[in-house]
Design an enzyme around this catalytic site. Structure first.
Site, PDB file in Angstrom:
ATOM      1  N   ARG A  38      -2.096   7.207  -9.996  1.00 39.39           N
ATOM      2  CA  ARG A  38      -3.163   6.519  -9.028  1.00 39.39           C
ATOM      3  C   ARG A  38      -4.536   6.772  -9.993  1.00 39.39           C
ATOM      4  O   ARG A  38      -5.053   6.016 -10.003  1.00 39.39           O
ATOM      5  CB  ARG A  38      -3.457   6.943  -7.793  1.00 39.39           C
ATOM      6  CG  ARG A  38      -2.263   6.905  -6.943  1.00 39.39           C
ATOM      7  CD  ARG A  38      -2.169   5.735  -6.390  1.00 39.39           C
ATOM      8  NE  ARG A  38      -0.992   5.589  -5.165  1.00 39.39           N
ATOM      9  CZ  ARG A  38      -1.020   5.643  -4.037  1.00 39.39           C
ATOM     10  NH1 ARG A  38      -2.274   5.977  -3.479  1.00 39.39           N
ATOM     11  NH2 ARG A  38       0.033   5.381  -3.243  1.00 39.39           N
ATOM     12  N   ASP A 144     -12.000   1.539   8.519  1.00 38.38           N
ATOM     13  CA  ASP A 144     -10.955   2.160   7.774  1.00 38.38           C
ATOM     14  C   ASP A 144     -12.174   2.891   6.651  1.00 38.38           C
ATOM     15  O   ASP A 144     -13.113   2.202   6.457  1.00 38.38           O
ATOM     16  CB  ASP A 144     -10.196   1.246   7.010  1.00 38.38           C
ATOM     17  CG  ASP A 144      -8.888   2.247   6.465  1.00 38.38           C
ATOM     18  OD1 ASP A 144      -7.728   2.095   6.970  1.00 38.38           O
ATOM     19  OD2 ASP A 144      -9.250   2.616   5.258  1.00 38.38           O
TER      20      ASP A 144
END
Ligand SMILES: C[S@@+](CC[C@H](N)C(=O)[O-])C[C@H]1O[C@@H](n2cnc3c(N)ncnc32)[C@H](O)[C@@H]1O
Length: 274
Positions: A38, A144
């Site tokens: 990532r 979120d």
């Protein structure tokens, strides 16, 4: 000269510490290759070739890159009507009980909404259950931490595969089929979008809304957090729900030993106690 992409053990620990402090996300020792992958992807997005340079960037602009890092490291898997029994419970049990008490207002919160499917599934359930009756005030808040997901949820545009399991009549009622450049996509209809408010929110930080909510969905978010963070957040949810209000969590999650303010109804649905 080619940069160094591979994280040293100390750098791996630094990143784990940062994301834990910022988002409550606990990354295990065994997740080194996931983190490496990532971070490499994030560095490419930023045009940075050396991991040392990337960490310097985080250190000099933490308030900017903490969000980028969080977005890179979070898992956003979600689906429309995921864990369908939660929505069925709303339809068959909860909405009739609200109606029975003569109420005409309902507020739901999808906390950790990812790309929005959960929030729109709640909105569809509430509209199908109540929207044909006059006078209902229906609102869904979707939040979120991940700004990329917030953008996605706000747009409400999804590839056709993501709605492939919805019954055709539901699909037709709540989504518009894209044409031209939007071929192969659907868009949430404006009348549904109107009742869903999407905003960024880190559950570890201040919550600007004062509630109350009747229903809170926080599903597949607690899996990231340690016990203390979970207990603190559950307590804050209890503050925003009336007695009888519902908290839905993910199928692999539990509030066992974290709170005495909720009772388990079954199927990872909790009800706020007196
Ligand atoms: C696996 S998704 C779950 C989506 C949806 N609730 C569901 O069950 O389908 C988890 C979401 O939690 C969000 N998240 C993780 N830590 C968070 C935090 N501290 N504050 C807010 N959201 C967070 C992630 O960005 C991600 O979108």
């Amino acid at each position: 000269m080619a940069g160094r992409e591979t994280l040293t053990p100390a750098e791996f620990d630094f990143i784990r510490g940062l994301i834990r402090d910022y988002a409550g996300i606990v990354i295990g020792e065994n997740k080194r290759s996931m983190v490496q992958g990532r971070i490499t992807r994030r560095m490419r997005e930023l045009g940075i070739r050396d991991v040392g340079e990337y960490l310097d960037y985080i250190r000099t602009a933490p308030e900017i890159e903490r969000d980028g890092l969080a977005s890179a490291l979070t898992t956003n898997v979600t689906a429309f009507f995921r864990e369908i029994h939660h929505f069925e419970y709303l339809t068959t049990q909860f909405l009739p009980s609200l109606r029975g008490r003569g109420l005409r207002r309902i507020r739901a919160w999808s906390a950790g909404c990812s790309s929005g499917e959960e929030a729109y599934s709640i909105a569809i359930t509430l509209m199908e259950g109540l929207g044909d009756e006059k006078g209902w005030d229906i609102g869904v808040l979707a939040t979120d931490l991940d700004f990329n997901m917030i953008r996605f949820a706000r747009e409400g545009v999804y590839p056709l595969e993501r709605v492939g399991r919805l019954p055709p009549e539901q699909l037709k009622r709540w989504f518009l089929r894209g044409g031209g450049s939007q071929d192969g996509r659907v868009m949430v209809r404006p009348e549904l979008k109107r009742i869903v408010r999407v905003m960024p929110l880190n559950l570890l930080e201040e919550w600007p809304m004062s509630g109350p909510f009747d229903v809170i969905f926080c599903r597949n978010v607690f899996i990231y957090f340690d016990r203390d963070v979970k207990a603190r957040i559950v307590d804050r949810y209890a503050e925003l729900l009336p007695v009888g209000g519902l908290l839905f969590i993910g199928h692999s999650e539990s509030l066992h030993g974290l709170t005495d303010r909720f009772e388990l109804i079954g199927g990872t649905i909790y009800r706020k106690k007196q």
